[in-house]
Design a protein around this motif. Structure first.
Motif, mmCIF file in Angstrom:
data_model
loop_
_atom_site.group_PDB
_atom_site.id
_atom_site.type_symbol
_atom_site.label_atom_id
_atom_site.label_comp_id
_atom_site.label_asym_id
_atom_site.label_seq_id
_atom_site.Cartn_x
_atom_site.Cartn_y
_atom_site.Cartn_z
ATOM 1 N N LEU A 61 5.868 8.282 -8.272
ATOM 2 C CA LEU A 61 5.862 6.948 -8.886
ATOM 3 C C LEU A 61 6.066 5.872 -7.821
ATOM 4 C CD1 LEU A 61 7.877 7.441 -12.198
ATOM 5 C CD2 LEU A 61 5.441 7.062 -11.923
ATOM 6 N N ILE A 62 7.002 6.131 -6.919
ATOM 7 C CA ILE A 62 7.270 5.142 -5.858
ATOM 8 C C ILE A 62 6.019 4.946 -5.001
ATOM 9 C CG2 ILE A 62 8.551 4.766 -3.705
ATOM 10 C CD1 ILE A 62 10.932 6.166 -5.074
ATOM 11 N N VAL A 63 5.406 6.046 -4.594
ATOM 12 C CA VAL A 63 4.241 5.922 -3.707
ATOM 13 C C VAL A 63 3.069 5.265 -4.438
ATOM 14 C CG1 VAL A 63 2.529 7.243 -2.418
ATOM 15 C CG2 VAL A 63 4.927 7.846 -2.240
ATOM 16 N N MET A 64 2.863 5.650 -5.699
ATOM 17 C CA MET A 64 1.744 5.055 -6.452
ATOM 18 C C MET A 64 1.954 3.568 -6.655
ATOM 19 S SD MET A 64 0.686 7.779 -9.360
ATOM 20 C CE MET A 64 -0.666 6.863 -10.048
ATOM 21 N N LEU A 65 3.147 3.201 -7.096
ATOM 22 C CA LEU A 65 3.397 1.775 -7.335
ATOM 23 C C LEU A 65 3.410 0.995 -6.029
ATOM 24 C CD1 LEU A 65 6.098 1.948 -10.141
ATOM 25 C CD2 LEU A 65 3.797 1.018 -10.348
ATOM 26 N N GLY A 66 3.928 1.625 -4.980
ATOM 27 C CA GLY A 66 4.000 0.932 -3.703
ATOM 28 C C GLY A 66 2.637 0.596 -3.128
ATOM 29 N N GLN A 67 1.630 1.368 -3.512
ATOM 30 C CA GLN A 67 0.295 1.131 -2.963
ATOM 31 C C GLN A 67 -0.516 0.162 -3.802
ATOM 32 O OE1 GLN A 67 -1.686 4.011 -0.609
ATOM 33 N NE2 GLN A 67 -0.417 5.653 -1.413
ATOM 34 N N THR A 68 0.034 -0.280 -4.911
ATOM 35 C CA THR A 68 -0.672 -1.268 -5.723
ATOM 36 C C THR A 68 0.100 -2.588 -5.670
ATOM 37 O OG1 THR A 68 0.557 -0.683 -7.710
ATOM 38 C CG2 THR A 68 -1.487 0.517 -7.304
ATOM 39 N N PRO A 69 -0.533 -3.688 -6.058
ATOM 40 C CA PRO A 69 0.176 -4.979 -6.050
ATOM 41 C C PRO A 69 1.394 -4.998 -6.975
ATOM 42 C CG PRO A 69 -2.182 -5.311 -6.173
ATOM 43 C CD PRO A 69 -1.960 -3.859 -6.324
ATOM 44 N N PHE A 70 1.430 -4.082 -7.964
ATOM 45 C CA PHE A 70 2.571 -4.100 -8.880
ATOM 46 C C PHE A 70 3.870 -3.764 -8.156
ATOM 47 C CE2 PHE A 70 0.249 -5.179 -12.421
ATOM 48 C CZ PHE A 70 -0.873 -4.395 -12.558
ATOM 49 N N ASN B 221 7.364 -0.854 1.203
ATOM 50 C CA ASN B 221 8.015 -0.360 2.413
ATOM 51 C C ASN B 221 8.623 1.017 2.195
ATOM 52 O OD1 ASN B 221 7.384 -2.497 4.088
ATOM 53 N ND2 ASN B 221 9.152 -3.695 3.417
ATOM 54 N N ILE B 222 9.179 1.237 1.010
ATOM 55 C CA ILE B 222 9.720 2.568 0.727
ATOM 56 C C ILE B 222 8.574 3.580 0.677
ATOM 57 C CG2 ILE B 222 10.984 3.989 -0.934
ATOM 58 C CD1 ILE B 222 12.429 1.495 -1.865
ATOM 59 N N ALA B 223 7.496 3.173 -0.006
ATOM 60 C CA ALA B 223 6.336 4.064 -0.081
ATOM 61 C C ALA B 223 5.800 4.366 1.318
ATOM 62 C CB ALA B 223 5.235 3.445 -0.950
ATOM 63 N N GLY B 224 5.760 3.343 2.143
ATOM 64 C CA GLY B 224 5.282 3.531 3.515
ATOM 65 C C GLY B 224 6.177 4.495 4.278
ATOM 66 N N TRP B 225 7.486 4.355 4.116
ATOM 67 C CA TRP B 225 8.400 5.271 4.794
ATOM 68 C C TRP B 225 8.180 6.707 4.315
ATOM 69 C CZ3 TRP B 225 12.123 8.634 3.028
ATOM 70 C CH2 TRP B 225 12.929 9.216 4.016
ATOM 71 N N VAL B 226 8.015 6.880 3.012
ATOM 72 C CA VAL B 226 7.778 8.222 2.463
ATOM 73 C C VAL B 226 6.515 8.820 3.079
ATOM 74 C CG1 VAL B 226 7.133 9.484 0.372
ATOM 75 C CG2 VAL B 226 8.999 7.839 0.294
ATOM 76 N N LEU B 227 5.481 7.990 3.196
ATOM 77 C CA LEU B 227 4.209 8.501 3.723
ATOM 78 C C LEU B 227 4.295 8.761 5.227
ATOM 79 C CD1 LEU B 227 1.703 6.296 1.718
ATOM 80 C CD2 LEU B 227 1.935 8.765 1.566
ATOM 81 N N ARG B 228 5.020 7.909 5.953
ATOM 82 C CA ARG B 228 5.044 8.045 7.414
ATOM 83 C C ARG B 228 6.032 9.090 7.884
ATOM 84 N NH1 ARG B 228 5.658 2.235 7.093
ATOM 85 N NH2 ARG B 228 3.564 1.589 6.564
ATOM 86 N N VAL B 229 7.086 9.327 7.153
ATOM 87 C CA VAL B 229 8.122 10.244 7.666
ATOM 88 C C VAL B 229 8.078 11.604 6.961
ATOM 89 C CG1 VAL B 229 10.562 10.490 8.215
ATOM 90 C CG2 VAL B 229 9.460 8.281 8.472
ATOM 91 N N ARG C 242 -11.649 -7.712 -5.262
ATOM 92 C CA ARG C 242 -12.044 -7.633 -6.679
ATOM 93 C C ARG C 242 -11.725 -6.272 -7.270
ATOM 94 N NH1 ARG C 242 -17.883 -8.483 -7.878
ATOM 95 N NH2 ARG C 242 -17.142 -8.261 -10.007
ATOM 96 N N LEU C 243 -11.982 -5.203 -6.507
ATOM 97 C CA LEU C 243 -11.792 -3.858 -7.054
ATOM 98 C C LEU C 243 -10.325 -3.440 -7.062
ATOM 99 C CD1 LEU C 243 -14.830 -1.954 -5.517
ATOM 100 C CD2 LEU C 243 -14.539 -2.763 -7.843
ATOM 101 N N LEU C 244 -9.483 -4.185 -6.363
ATOM 102 C CA LEU C 244 -8.068 -3.811 -6.314
ATOM 103 C C LEU C 244 -7.424 -3.939 -7.684
ATOM 104 C CD1 LEU C 244 -5.836 -2.979 -4.343
ATOM 105 C CD2 LEU C 244 -5.276 -5.396 -4.114
ATOM 106 N N VAL C 245 -7.896 -4.895 -8.465
ATOM 107 C CA VAL C 245 -7.260 -5.139 -9.770
ATOM 108 C C VAL C 245 -7.504 -3.978 -10.738
ATOM 109 C CG1 VAL C 245 -7.091 -6.765 -11.672
ATOM 110 C CG2 VAL C 245 -7.458 -7.612 -9.361
ATOM 111 N N PRO C 246 -8.770 -3.535 -10.927
ATOM 112 C CA PRO C 246 -8.958 -2.360 -11.800
ATOM 113 C C PRO C 246 -8.214 -1.141 -11.274
ATOM 114 C CG PRO C 246 -11.079 -3.322 -11.203
ATOM 115 C CD PRO C 246 -10.047 -4.064 -10.453
ATOM 116 N N LEU C 247 -8.153 -1.022 -9.937
ATOM 117 C CA LEU C 247 -7.430 0.108 -9.353
ATOM 118 C C LEU C 247 -5.969 0.067 -9.779
ATOM 119 C CD1 LEU C 247 -7.385 2.396 -7.037
ATOM 120 C CD2 LEU C 247 -6.481 0.591 -5.618
ATOM 121 N N ALA C 248 -5.372 -1.122 -9.684
ATOM 122 C CA ALA C 248 -3.955 -1.260 -10.018
ATOM 123 C C ALA C 248 -3.712 -0.933 -11.496
ATOM 124 C CB ALA C 248 -3.488 -2.677 -9.693
#
Lengths: 259, 412, 291
Positions: free
Chosen positions: B338-347, B366-374, C256-262
């Motif tokens: 969940l952390i990694v998925m949410l961290g990679q989206t604007p949410f 940043n937490i997601a990035g740390w999880v992925l990098r370390v 543009r595609l980032l929004v549907p992805l999110a």
């Protein structure tokens, strides 16, 4: 070779030497142990299920050609599946997206059924080249699963984004699925939609595990010794870097391993 | 069939041996390699300074530099001169065979600054940098001028390994044919402080570079051939696949069963595909190119995207079905996912961006990035080690014919 | 209550598909902007690409076709639009790809060239597709013209009149950076293109495979990457932040595609959570029924 140097050569010699040493030990009669791999144990169950339900088996050897070691590993697994299918009188369908693999799969099927004493099953079996595009082959394979009423499906080899297309298609068609790949980012997709998954390096141990040939067992054990050697290298490197610090000329270990 | 298995085993071993030897053998023949600091080079010679300070002149083989002239009736030099083995029959070349410093012109022959006669072979002319397309007029040249001997607009009539045959006169004139060796068997290696040396051209060397110059080992000369072998095999296989599909669908068509429409669709698609492939090289303003673009971008493109988009739906249903928290480890995995998925989206920024810059380590990205990098990197490294070792073991078994299967040449 | 909630354990997959369709489809009809955090991996490769000197070119291996165009097209277009806007010269190749790959990349090149007035052969060249990795990658690093005697349009690569961009380009020493853009770029680029390691390597790959590249970035073997559509959106953001209105974002897809992805991610997360809630509810309901 442009990127050959003595460090890489030394590592190659060490790893190959360990593998060959263990092969020699196995040939001398030393007993070697491999832990159980559930996915491979389930092959017999899957073939039996298929025989009971009356449908053929389906095998897909991945999206790479024979230059990929995963495909070479898949060849060994197909051979075992064919020999098991021969016991139950079951035929096998193989789909592929690589035209260059068609004669190779055909050869494996023919030789395996012949070795098991059921050469007539080879002529009932089929290798289908569907399309060079992986995604279209995935859909075509799903179509084959439905049309031919396949009850057990084997997905072994190198996979890309189409892995979920294969496995979820089989899931929807109601097949028992066993998958194996060394592409670790496809493993979650297989885990979510297949009954058994053979993961990463277990794929390379398949031939040894299934045949129990001393030579093959020896090579698998040799690989594990290679891993131990790597662990030792890492541990030594961590200690040296901690004691001397990185980029310290006294850190001879770092100097040796600088490529 | 035993001979077939043995043949496969021997071929496999030889192929692997080629790469192993190329790995082990030095790039140049040990007894015929000279090392030193680069001083200068001419088309025939590379001059090095040995550690003792002596000058070493190393012959780098026949002296040719090629420049390509393509469809230029004035003969103007078009490209930087380069030595290349990839010359095609039918192309027109300017071949610079040698350069010299003008001394004098006597008895109809050019003499260099040392008094040596510059013998000109048929077709060769002498040019200077200023003379353009015209050979130099000896009476107008000052002693000390750098001149070059060239064959202009020679047509390539044959290419062999290590040499090119040129025709610079009437086709029937034997003297008009010349074979120019390309000198593929000399390598100039620039040594680096760390790592393997770079192979360079003599004119790329800079004064002060540490060079090793010598005859190449045989295997090195055939690297590109080995690379092209796989390329040819892959291309051949495509044709084979098309043939196989044609046979299968032809059979369907002949039987006239319910699936004959599939076979018809296949043949129509092949024809359309071939036409689209031929038309794709046309100018963008033509109808043919528009047709090709329509097939690729308006038919194939959306179909491919549609299939790829199936993954989104399959992923959602597979995730929903499979990811259930039945143990503590599964819970930990779920939380990380969940952390990694949410961290990679604007949410991720929406949820934690309000925290403030001084606590930006707590932002989800940043937490997601740390999880992925370390931790993720550590795990992936472990998986890579296992995969690579497994690959080495499998490859070794096939190379040494230790694979005990009844197919693919094993089982003896 | 638990019995009612237990329904969540067996939501029909058609419902999931419908909600996914709505989550990914509706954003196209509304202009939704979401804040973007730029990851350091994208920033690193942007800076190297942006600082290309005039005597070097950017080498792009564009292996994507229709299957992965959802992720790779925005990435490729983000890089190419940046290069075209800045006038940075680049060479496009395809290695061991689908034969259609050069056609897909050339379409993007032509569109961006029309925007910024760039000329084929001067500002970019597409050398077409070749087979034979990984050895062919080493040949590209040694002498690219020996691998591609003709370009995608049939011009000789030694013809300095038609292709002046290639006049002084030979091999690895002339490449500022290698961009490998496909679903899963090959690691062989790092090993074979330039064994000396002078050419930074950047990947533009699908999001799912980016987890594999972090070890290579941290060891320095790779400079950075664009991670899926997010990476494309970040790259566009970096270019826009630096060059403002000079950068024509018309038709670019990353943002543009980032929004549907999110929103798609949200649907998946929601259903996972709901599925687990349903599983717990089912167990509780069974326990209650036994009592």
């Amino acid at each position: 070779m442009d990127n050959a140097n003595w460090q890489v050569l030394l590592l190659m010699v060490v790893f190959s030497g360990l593998v060959l040493w263990k092969i020699a030990s196995a040939k001398r009669g030393q007993g070697l142990y491999i832990r159980p791999i559930p996915g491979l144990n389930a092959i017999e169950e899957a073939v039996g299920r298929s025989a009971e339900l009356g449908g053929p088996l389906l095998f897909h050897g991945g999206v790479a050609d024979f230059t990929n070691v995963q495909t070479l590993a898949a060849v060994g697994i197909l051979e075992h599946i064919c020999k098991t299918a021969a016991k139950y009188g079951n035929r096998i369908l193989v789909t592929t997206a690589m035209p260059v693999m068609v004669p190779i799969w055909e050869d494996v099927i023919k030789a395996s059924f012949a070795a098991a004493g059921r050469p007539e099953l080879a002529s009932q079996s089929e290798v289908r080249f569907i399309s060079p595009a992986g995604d279209l082959t995935a859909l075509g394979t799903t179509q084959v699963l439905v049309d031919e009423k396949v009850s057990s499906c084997f997905l072994f080899g190198a996979y890309d984004y189409t892995s979920l297309l294969y496995s979820e298609g089989g899931q929807i068609a109601g097949c028992m699925q066993i998958a194996g790949t060394s592409d670790y980012y496809q493993i979650p997709f297989f885990v979510a939609s297949c009954d058994y998954v053979v993961m990463v390096e277990e794929l390379f141990a398949c031939s040894a595990y299934l045949t129990r040939e001393p030579t093959m067992l020896g090579s698998v054990v040799g690989q594990d010794y290679g891993k131990l050697f790597l662990l030792l290298l890492i541990l030594t490197g961590v200690i040296c870097a901690t004691v001397f610090g990185p980029s310290n000329p006294l850190n001879l270990y770092e100097g040796i391993l600088r490529f | 069939m035993v001979w077939r298995r043995r043949f496969i085993a021997v071929l496999t071993f030889l192929a692997g041996l080629y790469f192993l030897l190329e790995f082990i053998l030095p790039p140049t023949v040990p007894g015929r390699t000279r090392r030193g600091v680069f001083l200068e080079h001419s088309p025939t010679v590379v001059a090095l300074a040995s550690p003792d300070g002596d000058r070493i002149d190393v012959e780098v083989g026949p002296s040719v530099e090629f420049s390509m002239v393509v469809r230029d009736p004035t003969g103007k030099l078009q490209a930087k001169a380069q030595r290349t083995r990839e010359v095609s029959v039918g192309e027109t070349l300017n071949v610079r065979t040698r350069t010299f410093v003008f001394g004098s012109f006597r008895g109809g022959s050019f003499l260099d600054d040392k008094g040596g006669i510059v013998a000109l072979r048929p077709g060769e002319r002498v040019y200077s940098d200023d003379s353009g397309d015209l050979p130099v007029e000896p009476s107008l040249i000052a002693p000390g001028t750098a001149l070059k001997v060239e064959v202009r607009r020679a047509k390539v009539v044959g290419v062999r390994w290590g040499s090119v045959t040129l025709l610079d006169g009437p086709a029937g004139d034997v003297r008009a044919r010349r074979t120019v060796p390309l000198g593929p068997n000399i390598a100039v290696l620039r040594e680096r402080r760390k790592g393997t040396p770079d192979e360079i051209e003599p004119y790329d060397a800079k004064v002060g570079d540490l060079l090793a110059v010598g005859h190449t080992t045989f295997l090195r000369d055939h690297r590109d051939t080995a690379a092209q072998f796989n390329s040819v095999l892959g291309t051949l296989a495509l044709g084979m696949g098309l043939l196989s599909l044609g046979v299968v669908n032809g059979r369907r068509l002949r039987k006239r069963g319910e699936d004959r429409w599939v076979a018809i669709a296949f043949f129509v698609a092949v024809v359309l595909g071939v036409i689209a492939g031929v038309y794709k090289y046309y100018d963008p303003s033509t109808a043919e190119r528009s047709f090709s673009d329509a097939i690729v971008f308006r038919l194939l493109g959306p179909v491919g995207s549609t299939i790829f988009s199936l993954l989104a739906f399959y992923l959602a249903s597979a995730s929903y079905r499979a990811f259930r928290i039945r143990s503590a480890e599964a819970g930990l995995m779920m939380a990380t996912a969940l952390i990694v998925m949410l961290g990679q989206t604007p949410f991720g920024m929406y949820l934690t961006g309000w925290i403030g810059e001084q606590f930006k380590a707590l932002w989800l990205p940043n937490i997601a990035g740390w999880v992925l990098r370390v931790p993720n990197s550590a795990v992936v490294r472990g998986l890579i080690f296992g995969t690579m070792l497994g690959g080495i073991g499998t490859a070794l078994r096939y190379w040494l014919n230790l694979e005990k299967g009844s197919a693919m040449g094993g089982g003896d | 209550m638990w019995r009612r909630l237990a329904v969540l354990d067996r939501v029909p997959r058609q419902t999931i598909y419908l909600l996914m369709f709505l989550a990914c489809g509706l954003p196209f009809f509304f202009d939704v902007r979401l804040p973007l955090y730029v990851w350091p991996e994208t920033r690193a490769v942007f800076e190297v690409t942006d600082s290309t000197p005039p005597d070097k070119v950017v080498l792009i291996c564009s292996n994507w076709v229709q299957g992965s165009q959802g992720e790779n097209w925005p990435q490729y277009e983000a890089v190419v639009s940046h290069l075209m806007m800045r006038g940075i010269k680049f060479v496009v190749v395809a290695v061991d790809s689908d034969p259609l790959a050069p056609q897909f990349s050339e379409r993007v090149n032509e569109r961006q060239a029309a925007k910024y007035g760039r000329k084929y052969g001067v500002d970019w060249v597409n050398l077409g597709m070749v087979r034979g990795a990984p050895l062919i990658m080493a040949s590209i690093g040694r002498n690219i013209k020996s691998v591609f005697p003709r370009d995608y349009r049939g011009y000789s690569t030694n013809d300095a009149e038609k292709l002046p961009i290639l006049k002084n380009i030979t091999g690895a020493a002339d490449f500022q950076i290698l961009w490998a853009i496909e679903y899963q770029p090959s690691l062989d680029w790092m090993v074979w293109l330039d064994p000396a390691g002078r050419v930074p390597v950047a990947f533009g790959s699908a999001g799912i495979v980016t987890t594999s590249w972090y070890p290579y970035i941290s060891s320095g073997q790779m400079k950075g990457m664009m991670a899926g559509i997010r990476g494309a959106a970040e790259y566009e953001t970096l270019v826009r932040n630096k060059y403002g209105k000079r950068y024509d974002e018309e038709g670019l897809r990353g943002g543009r595609l980032l929004v549907p992805l999110a929103f798609g991610h949200l649907v998946i997360i929601s259903f996972i959570l709901l599925g687990n809630l349903g599983m717990i509810a089912k167990r509780r309901a069974a326990k209650e029924a036994r009592r």
